[in-house]
Design a protein around this motif. Structure first.
Motif: not given
Length: 873
Positions: A401, A428, A435, A441-442
């Protein structure tokens, strides 16, 4: 040191270039659980013998070459390297060698010194591993160094291996690191190609030792190729350092020519190479042959058909560079054990790249990472919301994270939370929708791993507010600074977005807006209206009172009516006119406007819009012309269909009075097509010949329309004329075939012709490709056996077989055309079976039976239908 040392076997000299001895490995870096171990500096000769390479040592081969067995003898580079040069006599029968020159002796001396240096280097590496293993035994057994040395020698003897191999096993068991995990895989992959005296595990640990002790990335590349990748068949290796802008710098290489390495020192961002694939693809890329990809890369000219491997070199979720490995020939698919081994070697490269950003010999200072506080100050100076994210890794070094280290003053939480609650939270946990479908997030994870910044316009961001997902459109910027990631976004302003939508709508609809102040005469146009008028945006707009000067003269009345309605009657108005543009182009326009009144109902302004309707106008003109042409064509087709129907009805009336003669009833039915354009060439005929025979026939001319109807008339009349000759039905059809082929424009048709003899009660008949007649006798119905006969008009001349049928009292014979039974979804056989089931139900009269067949016919082609029925009384 006074303790007993294991012995070693002397190794042959290696014909490899001279290289400085590698530094001793720090035990704490190889096996963290072990406190410390004495260095190898004081080892006596006995210890050096145990650590030196054995005969057939793969390390004695040329760097970058695959090891297939014991090392080859050094090449005879100079005359002074043979026996004669050293004063030994040459055996009898051999050619006498030339007297060695001083240059030859010098070359032999250089070669000998080179072998000694390589042997000393291998000796030092082996001593480092043995001393590290002794330190592990001292810590575990609680004994002194001498006892640890004796234990190591005794355990190696019991295991049946060398002390160096057993030392590596001890290190693997103590370390439990990535190298120990892939040791078994490495042994499995290279055991068959490496000399039995030295195990693959020793080489893998030696590669790690050399990489960790290296002072730059170039030394790491040399160690990897010599110890780990050479036994796998690799000939060259390149270690690339990834820049924060996505560029690649060649930090170190082995096996490539110096000139080639200099050419590939730097690869700019966004240049597609083999190393770029390893940087952008998390799993790396294994390429069987470079010729199949066409991608440029270092050393491509030397091995154009060779295989390549590009694996990202990263730790803690961050990619520091790429490990690229070259093979001289086609690379076959490798087992998973070898893939894990290469990944472990790439991780070793990542540690070096993390400490030395470019791997230069003069750049030995560790990389200094920017302070997070500086990035926080940068974020506070931005006018857009920004987050400073710090990676969070688990015990295994994997990224799990990002922690929100800082939020700037312009940050507004979509859920309405204060900045203090968001600051310091995990990404997150604070924003779980990151996500989700937006892949936010990626994106952040990839930027942190590769250093390539990410920019996106109008990206959808989703936040969870009271368990309800809310989406917003924003421009996004993600960049890496040191180990931190800076996330900046700008929510799209709703007013600006609507204005942009309006501009695009006006552009697509070719609409321009205007507003005119009646009191001051000031007129305002938007940019699209200037384009419609063909005027420069710097020119003054055209006022409504001047509109008539820019229109076609024939539209003056329409424009005058529009202005009176708008300005005098103060009502909304519209008009269509032809605009004369300054460039000489005439456009069809429509203007729509409405008055703007004040509280006293006085006109103060007019606002409206122009629309270019030229495309619509010309489309309407084309449609009108097409409509007229279609109407004319439809009228001609209708006249032709009506003429064909009238001709057909004149010759073939739908109903006819039954023909009665002694002992015979004859009835006919004709059902025309339901649609006029389907009028066809079906025909029938029943006539008593001068010979008192009754001719019965039905036929069907191919096609529809007036051509088929006129051909039907020709064939029907021709058959009547031919029948008076007294010829049989087969001969009549042969003559009719000649008529169809030669005298009617080569039409084709089917027909059944029969001659009934009332005295003998027999029917002689023949067919030309037609459906068989049906005989109803009692409660059964069956088709007559088919005699051979080709359809009419297919060939110039042909003959037709005849068949004879004896009829009995109450028999009914049916002749028909295909319009009675033909269906699109069934075969002829199935339709004929349905007709037979209907024909078995005998009606009181022949007329009723024919009507019944027409009523219950299941044909769906809407074609003409003819039925001729005879019944014996």
């Amino acid at each position: 040191m006074s303790e007993q040392q294991p012995e070693r076997t002397e190794c042959p000299a290696r014909p490899t270039p001279a290289a400085p001895p590698m530094q001793p490995t720090d035990p704490a870096r190889v096996a963290p659980p072990v406190p410390s171990a004495p260095g190898p500096a004081a080892s006596p000769p006995e210890s050096r013998r145990s650590a030196g390479p054995s005969p057939g040592d793969p390390a004695a081969a040329e760097p970058g070459q695959p090891l297939q067995g014991p090392a080859a003898s050094p090449p005879q580079a100079a005359a002074g390297s043979d026996d004669t040069a050293h004063g030994h006599p040459r055996p009898a029968g051999t050619q006498e060698a030339a007297v060695p020159s001083p240059v030859g002796r010098l070359a032999a001396t250089v070669e000998r010194l080179r072998r000694e240096v390589r042997a000393a280097q291998a000796d030092a590496e082996g001593r480092a591993l043995i001393e590290l293993a002794k330190g592990i035994l001292v810590e575990r057994l609680g004994c002194g160094p001498a006892e640890a040395a004796r234990q190591l020698t005794e355990l190696a003897r019991q295991a049946g291996g060398t002390p160096l191999e057993f030392a590596v096993d001890v290190i693997n068991q103590a370390a439990r690191d990535r190298v120990s995990e892939v040791t078994d895989a490495f042994i499995t992959a290279v055991t068959e190609s490496v000399a039995a005296e030295e195990s693959a595990a020793v080489r893998l640990r030696a590669a790690e030792s050399g990489a960790l002790a290296a002072h730059d990335t170039q030394a790491v590349a040399d160690s990897l190729l010599q110890h780990a990748l050479g036994p796998l068949g690799a000939v060259a290796v390149a270690i690339w350092a990834a820049g924060s802008d996505g560029s690649l710098t060649l930090a170190g290489s082995a096996g490539f020519a110096p000139v080639e390495a200099a050419r590939w020192h730097y690869v700019p961002p966004d240049v597609s190479t083999v190393a770029r694939l390893g940087l952008t693809e998390p799993a790396g890329r294994w390429i069987g042959s470079l010729a199949q990809t066409g991608l440029p890369t270092i050393g491509r000219q030397a091995h154009p058909e060779g295989g390549r491997v590009a694996v990202p070199a990263g730790t803690g979720g961050r990619v520091h560079g790429v490990l690229e490995i070259a093979w001289p020939s086609l690379l076959e698919p490798q087992p998973p054990q070898v893939l894990r081994q290469v990944e472990a070697l790439a991780e070793l490269c990542a540690h070096t790249l993390q400490a030395y950003p470019h791997g230069g010999a003069d750049d030995r200072e560790p990389r200094v990472l920017p302070d997070a506080a500086e990035l926080m100050d940068l974020a506070d100076g931005l006018h857009d919301p920004a987050l400073v994210l710090v990676p969070l890794v688990d015990a295994a070094g994997h990224l799990v994270d990002f922690r929100i280290q800082h939020v700037n003053d312009h940050f507004l939480d979509p859920a309405g939370r204060p900045r203090a609650l968001v600051n310091g939270a995990l990404l997150l946990e604070a924003y779980p929708m990151a996500a989700g479908g937006s892949d936010l997030f990626q994106r952040i994870e990839r930027v942190h791993a590769t250093g390539e910044p990410f920019r996106a316009r109008r990206m959808s961001l989703t936040a969870l507010v009271d368990e309800v997902p809310l989406s917003a459109v924003a421009d996004l910027s993600i960049s890496r600074h040191g180990t931190c990631v800076l996330l900046i976004w700008r929510i799209e302003d709703e007013t600006a977005r609507l204005a942009s939508l309006l501009q695009h709508a006006q552009r697509l609809g070719r609409i321009g807006g205007f507003e005119e102040n009646v009191l001051t005469g000031e007129t305002t146009w938007n940019g699209q209206l200037f384009a419609l008028y063909g005027r420069d945006p710097s020119s003054p707009p055209v006022r409504l009172e001047e509109l008539g000067a820019h229109t076609h003269a024939d539209d003056a009345v329409s424009i005058g009516r529009f202005l009176r309605t708008l300005l005098h009657h103060q009502r909304p108005a519209s008009a269509a006119f032809r605009l004369q543009r300054p460039d000489g182009v005439t456009r069809h326009m429509r203007i729509v406007a409405e008055p703007v009144l004040d509280t006293d109902r006085q006109l103060v302004a007019v606002r409206g819009a122009y629309q270019d309707i030229s495309s619509q106008h010309w489309t309407e003109v084309a449609l009108a012309a097409t409509r007229d042409q279609l109407a004319q064509t439809e009228q001609h087709a209708s006249e032709r269909s009506r003429l064909a129907l009238q001709l057909q009805h004149a010759i073939m009336p739908p109903a006819r009075a039954p023909l009665e003669m002694a002992g015979l009833q004859v009835a006919v039915r004709y059902r025309p097509a339901e649609e006029e354009q389907l009028v066809g060439g079906d025909w029938y005929d029943v006539v008593v010949l001068p010979s008192r025979l009754v001719m019965l026939c039905v036929g069907d001319v191919a096609g529809h329309g007036i051509e088929a109807a006129t051909s039907m008339v020709v064939l029907r009349n021709a058959l009547r004329g031919l029948a008076v000759t007294g010829a049989g039905p087969g001969q009549l059809l042969s003559w009719l075939n000649i008529v169809a082929h030669h005298l009617t424009g080569a039409v084709t048709a089917t027909a059944v012709c029969g001659l009934y003899d009332p005295v003998r009660r027999t029917l002689r008949w023949a067919r030309a490709g037609h459906l068989p007649p049906v005989l109803v006798r009692g409660s059964s119905a069956a088709p007559l056996p088919l005699p051979k006969g080709m359809l009419l008009g297919a060939v110039p001349e042909t003959s037709y077989e005849e068949a004879e049928l004896a009829l009995a009292a109450e028999d009914t014979l049916l002749m028909y055309t295909d319009g009675l039974i033909e269906r699109r979804d069934r075969s002829v056989e199935e339709s004929l079976t349905q007709l037979l089931s209907q024909a078995r139900a005998v009606a009181p009269s022949l007329d009723q039976q024919l009507d019944r067949l027409l009523t219950y016919s299941r044909s769906d082609t809407d074609d003409d239908t003819c039925i001729v029925g005879i019944r014996l009384s």
